[in-house]
Design a protein around this motif. Structure first.
Motif, PDB file in Angstrom:
ATOM      1  N   PRO A  12      10.317   2.372  -4.401  1.00 53.25           N
ATOM      2  CA  PRO A  12       9.042   3.106  -4.359  1.00 53.25           C
ATOM      3  C   PRO A  12       7.863   2.444  -5.077  1.00 53.25           C
ATOM      4  O   PRO A  12       6.764   2.399  -4.518  1.00 53.25           O
ATOM      5  CB  PRO A  12       9.394   4.458  -4.983  1.00 53.25           C
ATOM      6  CG  PRO A  12      10.833   4.637  -4.671  1.00 53.25           C
ATOM      7  CD  PRO A  12      11.438   3.249  -4.762  1.00 53.25           C
ATOM      8  N   PRO A  13       8.031   1.923  -6.308  1.00 52.34           N
ATOM      9  CA  PRO A  13       6.867   1.321  -6.960  1.00 52.34           C
ATOM     10  C   PRO A  13       6.249   0.176  -6.167  1.00 52.34           C
ATOM     11  O   PRO A  13       5.028  -0.014  -6.197  1.00 52.34           O
ATOM     12  CB  PRO A  13       7.445   0.810  -8.297  1.00 52.34           C
ATOM     13  CG  PRO A  13       8.614   1.679  -8.561  1.00 52.34           C
ATOM     14  CD  PRO A  13       9.198   1.955  -7.203  1.00 52.34           C
ATOM     15  N   PHE A  14       7.081  -0.593  -5.446  1.00 54.06           N
ATOM     16  CA  PHE A  14       6.545  -1.713  -4.693  1.00 54.06           C
ATOM     17  C   PHE A  14       5.700  -1.224  -3.526  1.00 54.06           C
ATOM     18  O   PHE A  14       4.644  -1.794  -3.225  1.00 54.06           O
ATOM     19  CB  PHE A  14       7.663  -2.613  -4.179  1.00 54.06           C
ATOM     20  CG  PHE A  14       7.155  -3.844  -3.469  1.00 54.06           C
ATOM     21  CD1 PHE A  14       6.745  -4.948  -4.202  1.00 54.06           C
ATOM     22  CD2 PHE A  14       7.062  -3.884  -2.084  1.00 54.06           C
ATOM     23  CE1 PHE A  14       6.255  -6.085  -3.556  1.00 54.06           C
ATOM     24  CE2 PHE A  14       6.567  -5.004  -1.444  1.00 54.06           C
ATOM     25  CZ  PHE A  14       6.160  -6.108  -2.183  1.00 54.06           C
ATOM     26  N   GLY A  15       6.148  -0.173  -2.854  1.00 52.16           N
ATOM     27  CA  GLY A  15       5.371   0.375  -1.746  1.00 52.16           C
ATOM     28  C   GLY A  15       4.018   0.875  -2.206  1.00 52.16           C
ATOM     29  O   GLY A  15       2.993   0.617  -1.552  1.00 52.16           O
TER      30      GLY A  15
ATOM     31  N   THR B 209      -1.873   0.292  -3.010  1.00 56.16           N
ATOM     32  CA  THR B 209      -3.009   0.324  -3.941  1.00 56.16           C
ATOM     33  C   THR B 209      -3.713  -1.024  -4.014  1.00 56.16           C
ATOM     34  O   THR B 209      -4.924  -1.078  -4.247  1.00 56.16           O
ATOM     35  CB  THR B 209      -2.545   0.761  -5.342  1.00 56.16           C
ATOM     36  OG1 THR B 209      -1.441  -0.068  -5.764  1.00 56.16           O
ATOM     37  CG2 THR B 209      -2.107   2.218  -5.333  1.00 56.16           C
ATOM     38  N   LEU B 210      -2.978  -2.128  -3.812  1.00 53.39           N
ATOM     39  CA  LEU B 210      -3.635  -3.433  -3.735  1.00 53.39           C
ATOM     40  C   LEU B 210      -4.575  -3.490  -2.534  1.00 53.39           C
ATOM     41  O   LEU B 210      -5.687  -4.029  -2.622  1.00 53.39           O
ATOM     42  CB  LEU B 210      -2.590  -4.540  -3.640  1.00 53.39           C
ATOM     43  CG  LEU B 210      -1.950  -4.998  -4.948  1.00 53.39           C
ATOM     44  CD1 LEU B 210      -0.854  -6.021  -4.659  1.00 53.39           C
ATOM     45  CD2 LEU B 210      -2.996  -5.591  -5.884  1.00 53.39           C
ATOM     46  N   ALA B 211      -4.128  -2.922  -1.420  1.00 53.28           N
ATOM     47  CA  ALA B 211      -4.985  -2.872  -0.232  1.00 53.28           C
ATOM     48  C   ALA B 211      -6.231  -2.025  -0.514  1.00 53.28           C
ATOM     49  O   ALA B 211      -7.343  -2.380  -0.101  1.00 53.28           O
ATOM     50  CB  ALA B 211      -4.203  -2.291   0.947  1.00 53.28           C
ATOM     51  N   MET B 212      -6.045  -0.925  -1.255  1.00 51.10           N
ATOM     52  CA  MET B 212      -7.185  -0.089  -1.625  1.00 51.10           C
ATOM     53  C   MET B 212      -8.167  -0.857  -2.504  1.00 51.10           C
ATOM     54  O   MET B 212      -9.386  -0.726  -2.367  1.00 51.10           O
ATOM     55  CB  MET B 212      -6.691   1.164  -2.357  1.00 51.10           C
ATOM     56  CG  MET B 212      -5.906   2.127  -1.482  1.00 51.10           C
ATOM     57  SD  MET B 212      -5.149   3.479  -2.431  1.00 51.10           S
ATOM     58  CE  MET B 212      -6.609   4.383  -2.981  1.00 51.10           C
ATOM     59  N   SER B 213      -7.618  -1.680  -3.430  1.00 47.96           N
ATOM     60  CA  SER B 213      -8.475  -2.471  -4.314  1.00 47.96           C
ATOM     61  C   SER B 213      -9.278  -3.491  -3.523  1.00 47.96           C
ATOM     62  O   SER B 213     -10.496  -3.633  -3.718  1.00 47.96           O
ATOM     63  CB  SER B 213      -7.620  -3.187  -5.370  1.00 47.96           C
ATOM     64  OG  SER B 213      -8.393  -4.073  -6.140  1.00 47.96           O
ATOM     65  N   ILE B 214      -8.625  -4.203  -2.609  1.00 47.33           N
ATOM     66  CA  ILE B 214      -9.298  -5.238  -1.811  1.00 47.33           C
ATOM     67  C   ILE B 214     -10.360  -4.614  -0.904  1.00 47.33           C
ATOM     68  O   ILE B 214     -11.467  -5.137  -0.756  1.00 47.33           O
ATOM     69  CB  ILE B 214      -8.261  -6.010  -0.981  1.00 47.33           C
ATOM     70  CG1 ILE B 214      -7.340  -6.803  -1.913  1.00 47.33           C
ATOM     71  CG2 ILE B 214      -8.944  -6.943   0.018  1.00 47.33           C
ATOM     72  CD1 ILE B 214      -6.138  -7.416  -1.226  1.00 47.33           C
TER      73      ILE B 214
END
Length: 302
Positions: free
Chosen positions: A163-166, A171-176
């Motif tokens: 779960p943490p990786f998903g 959230t990385l996509a949200m940041s970008i």
């Protein structure tokens, strides 16, 4: 300060509960550990990662955490294979010694030594470095070295299902894409996030057992030596080529690299069956031992 008091109270609570008759400290630790990995880590990812604004200027401080983790993997991976330590010992040292406690320990130390000016840098190193690592590469190491029967071909699927990786990927996509976390969720995420230090120390307390054999184990001191001395020394030597050695950025980067082993890293190691006792000792005893080494590094940095 209140949060630190509560967290250490939970550590002592865990130690006390170990002695309560008919109380299963192991089962309690497993339940709290599950809560941390499946609820708290994803909540923290959703809370902090979208706030990071990607910038080339931020890469140097962040890269120090990645550098020391990869260096840990290189050193302990090589020595473990060369000296036949066993995969569990090797994996434990890679993860726990490779990750620094850049938040729970790092934030108050950096603020105390360098004031509030150092906190944004500490947060950056923690969220862009340590937190991303514990949600990604540490899971990869756990899958490669842990107690599992599947082939290496199944490791990517094992990581994707963690779960943490998903949440990290999302959230990385949200940041970008600069998509903020919905404000309606922030109070809940902040509340859940604040439970990380006390619950993590509760797990340490529930699992902690001290004996001379463990303290005198060479693996314990290998991990401590790497995390508290070698890792910050390598960062200090190498990063002075790109950063001003008198700058706040350099000093915070080196000092964060010398923090005690990350508690969450030890929980990841335990989750994958990587020497739970060693993992607990490294993160549990690392904090008081690091009080000495951090003082020395502070004097060296000036």
């Amino acid at each position: 300060m209140t949060g630190a008091v509560v967290a250490f109270a939970c550590l002592f609570l865990g130690l006390i509960l170990q002695k309560v008759p008919r109380f299963s400290a192991e089962n309690a630790a497993n339940w709290v550990q599950t809560y941390l990995i499946y609820i708290v880590l994803p909540a923290l990812a959703l809370l902090y990662i979208p706030k990071i604004n990607p910038s080339w200027n931020l890469l140097l401080p962040i890269s120090a955490a990645w550098f020391t983790f990869l260096l840990s993997w290189g050193i302990f991976g090589y020595l473990g294979k060369k000296l036949n330590w066993g995969r569990n010992v090797t994996g434990c040292l890679i993860i726990v010694a490779g990750l620094a406690n850049t938040s729970f320990l790092g934030f108050p130390v950096i603020e105390g030594l360098y004031g509030k000016e150092g906190l944004p840098l500490a947060l950056l190193i923690d969220q862009g470095g340590s937190f991303l690592l514990v949600s990604s590469l540490s899971i990869l190491v756990g899958s490669l070295y842990g107690n599992h029967q599947e082939s290496l071909a199944k490791v990517p699927l094992r990581i994707l299902k963690f779960p943490p990786f998903g949440f990290l990927a999302g959230t990385l996509a949200m940041s970008i894409l600069q998509i903020p976390t919905p404000e309606i969720l922030l109070p809940f995420l902040e509340f859940v996030g604040k439970t990380m230090p006390p619950m993590a120390l509760l797990v340490i307390g529930l699992r902690f057992s001290l004996d001379m054999e463990a303290i005198t184990s060479r693996f314990f001191w290998y991990g401590m030596g790497y995390r508290l001395i070698l890792a910050p020394a390598m960062v200090a030597l190498i990063y002075t080529n790109w950063m001003d050695s008198q700058s706040l950025e350099y000093k915070v980067t080196v000092l964060e690299s010398g923090m005690a082993p990350m508690i969450t890293g030890s929980i990841i190691a335990i989750q994958f069956g990587l020497q739970p006792k060693l993992a607990t000792l490294l993160s549990g005893l690392g904090m008081p031992i690091s009080a000495i080494t951090l003082g020395v590094w502070y004097l060296i940095l000036g």
